[in-house]
Design a protein around this motif. Structure first.
Motif, PDB file in Angstrom:
ATOM      1  N   ARG A  34       5.384 -90.216  34.274  1.00 49.08           N
ATOM      2  CA  ARG A  34       6.343 -91.633  35.139  1.00 49.08           C
ATOM      3  C   ARG A  34       7.218 -90.875  35.674  1.00 49.08           C
ATOM      4  NH1 ARG A  34       4.300 -96.602  34.093  1.00 49.08           N
ATOM      5  NH2 ARG A  34       3.051 -96.954  32.326  1.00 49.08           N
ATOM      6  N   MET A  35       7.847 -89.944  35.035  1.00 49.04           N
ATOM      7  CA  MET A  35       9.164 -89.550  35.921  1.00 49.04           C
ATOM      8  C   MET A  35       8.953 -88.853  36.949  1.00 49.04           C
ATOM      9  SD  MET A  35      11.658 -90.363  33.779  1.00 49.04           S
ATOM     10  CE  MET A  35      13.071 -89.676  34.229  1.00 49.04           C
ATOM     11  N   LEU A  36       7.749 -88.062  36.960  1.00 52.15           N
ATOM     12  CA  LEU A  36       7.282 -87.375  37.974  1.00 52.15           C
ATOM     13  C   LEU A  36       6.794 -88.521  39.112  1.00 52.15           C
ATOM     14  CD1 LEU A  36       6.747 -84.820  39.664  1.00 52.15           C
ATOM     15  CD2 LEU A  36       4.440 -85.008  38.441  1.00 52.15           C
ATOM     16  N   VAL A  37       6.329 -89.489  38.986  1.00 54.30           N
ATOM     17  CA  VAL A  37       5.793 -90.430  39.844  1.00 54.30           C
ATOM     18  C   VAL A  37       7.227 -91.048  40.444  1.00 54.30           C
ATOM     19  CG1 VAL A  37       4.798 -92.816  40.181  1.00 54.30           C
ATOM     20  CG2 VAL A  37       3.589 -90.945  38.730  1.00 54.30           C
ATOM     21  N   GLU A  38       8.397 -91.279  39.689  1.00 55.26           N
ATOM     22  CA  GLU A  38       9.473 -91.965  40.144  1.00 55.26           C
ATOM     23  C   GLU A  38       9.972 -90.922  41.115  1.00 55.26           C
ATOM     24  OE1 GLU A  38      12.285 -93.575  37.613  1.00 55.26           O
ATOM     25  OE2 GLU A  38      10.626 -94.323  36.210  1.00 55.26           O
ATOM     26  N   ASP A  39      10.146 -89.584  40.892  1.00 55.41           N
ATOM     27  CA  ASP A  39      10.682 -88.535  41.807  1.00 55.41           C
ATOM     28  C   ASP A  39       9.812 -88.465  43.008  1.00 55.41           C
ATOM     29  OD1 ASP A  39      12.453 -88.075  39.878  1.00 55.41           O
ATOM     30  OD2 ASP A  39      11.531 -86.226  38.859  1.00 55.41           O
ATOM     31  N   VAL A  40       8.517 -88.565  42.821  1.00 53.51           N
ATOM     32  CA  VAL A  40       7.867 -88.468  44.190  1.00 53.51           C
ATOM     33  C   VAL A  40       7.995 -89.610  45.039  1.00 53.51           C
ATOM     34  CG1 VAL A  40       5.552 -88.251  45.045  1.00 53.51           C
ATOM     35  CG2 VAL A  40       6.163 -86.869  43.301  1.00 53.51           C
ATOM     36  N   MET A  41       8.199 -90.614  44.409  1.00 49.21           N
ATOM     37  CA  MET A  41       8.286 -92.108  45.231  1.00 49.21           C
ATOM     38  C   MET A  41       9.843 -91.854  46.010  1.00 49.21           C
ATOM     39  SD  MET A  41       5.834 -94.483  44.748  1.00 49.21           S
ATOM     40  CE  MET A  41       6.591 -96.012  44.802  1.00 49.21           C
ATOM     41  N   ILE A  42      10.662 -91.516  45.217  1.00 49.33           N
ATOM     42  CA  ILE A  42      12.068 -91.359  45.853  1.00 49.33           C
ATOM     43  C   ILE A  42      11.980 -90.344  47.066  1.00 49.33           C
ATOM     44  CG2 ILE A  42      14.465 -90.387  45.418  1.00 49.33           C
ATOM     45  CD1 ILE A  42      14.173 -91.592  42.694  1.00 49.33           C
ATOM     46  N   ALA A  43      11.273 -89.227  46.626  1.00 48.92           N
ATOM     47  CA  ALA A  43      10.996 -88.162  47.775  1.00 48.92           C
ATOM     48  C   ALA A  43      10.311 -88.750  48.950  1.00 48.92           C
ATOM     49  CB  ALA A  43      10.118 -86.995  47.336  1.00 48.92           C
ATOM     50  N   THR A  44       9.317 -89.491  48.945  1.00 49.37           N
ATOM     51  CA  THR A  44       8.749 -90.438  49.810  1.00 49.37           C
ATOM     52  C   THR A  44       9.493 -91.178  50.749  1.00 49.37           C
ATOM     53  OG1 THR A  44       6.461 -90.170  48.484  1.00 49.37           O
ATOM     54  CG2 THR A  44       6.349 -91.752  50.318  1.00 49.37           C
ATOM     55  N   TRP A  45      10.164 -92.047  50.098  1.00 45.65           N
ATOM     56  CA  TRP A  45      11.041 -92.900  50.820  1.00 45.65           C
ATOM     57  C   TRP A  45      12.042 -92.094  51.574  1.00 45.65           C
ATOM     58  CZ3 TRP A  45       7.860 -96.294  51.548  1.00 45.65           C
ATOM     59  CH2 TRP A  45       6.943 -96.866  50.598  1.00 45.65           C
ATOM     60  N   THR A  46      12.614 -91.136  50.902  1.00 40.93           N
ATOM     61  CA  THR A  46      13.662 -90.406  51.461  1.00 40.93           C
ATOM     62  C   THR A  46      13.091 -89.909  52.979  1.00 40.93           C
ATOM     63  OG1 THR A  46      14.758 -89.827  49.346  1.00 40.93           O
ATOM     64  CG2 THR A  46      15.311 -88.312  51.212  1.00 40.93           C
TER      65      THR A  46
END
Length: 176
Positions: A41-53
């Motif tokens: 879940r933490m990795l998914v959150e990090d990737v989501m943030i990177a994607t929106w950035t």
């Protein structure tokens, strides 16, 4: 000068609204895809943030893209594959896919920027944008008119005049 500032404010507001709508429409499907790739879940959150950035950094390309939802999904997958590669969880064929997707996205954006630069030699910036959005991305006149804050008829005339100008001044660029 004041009109230019006002146009910039309108553009930023349009971009903000576009991103908010895009996030609300794609967030669940992006998260679902990422969870299929890993249960972290933490990795998914990090990737989501990177994607929106990344989406915010590429807002000019994204607002003109023919399939912004697909662009977001590809970007999220690329970010996830990169993160998994860092963690040595990616198989070799997935890295090939990552390379191909990354190259495709860079080439697509580069071709559009090159076209815009070429067209600017013959057209105004607004004409360039309108022609690229209409011809390359098949954006409806009603959406173009709303984007440029003019009537649909005026937008049709702008695109028509720009194409006529290209046919006359740059026949090697414009052919049907």
């Amino acid at each position: 000068m004041a009109m230019n500032t006002e146009n910039n404010k309108k553009l930023r507001l349009h971009q903000k609204n576009f991103m908010e709508k895009l996030i609300s429409e794609t967030e669940q499907s992006v998260a679902g895809m990422l969870f299929k790739m890993t249960s972290d879940r933490m990795l998914v959150e990090d990737v989501m943030i990177a994607t929106w950035t990344t989406a915010c950094q590429k807002i000019d390309v994204l607002t003109h893209h023919e399939n912004p939802h697909g662009w977001i999904m590809k970007t999220a997958k690329i970010h996830m594959l990169q993160e998994l590669e860092k963690r040595k969880h990616v198989r070799e064929h997935e890295m090939l896919i990552l390379d191909k997707l990354g190259m495709y996205m860079r080439n697509e954006a580069q071709r559009e920027l090159e076209l815009m630069e070429t067209l600017k030699a013959y057209l105004t910036e607004e004409e360039c944008t309108a022609v690229v959005l209409k011809i390359l991305h098949d954006v409806p006149y009603s959406e173009l008119a709303a984007y440029f804050h003019i009537s649909e008829g005026a937008e049709r005339q702008r695109v028509s005049r720009a194409i006529k100008k290209l046919r006359k001044e740059a026949p090697d660029l414009w052919y049907e």
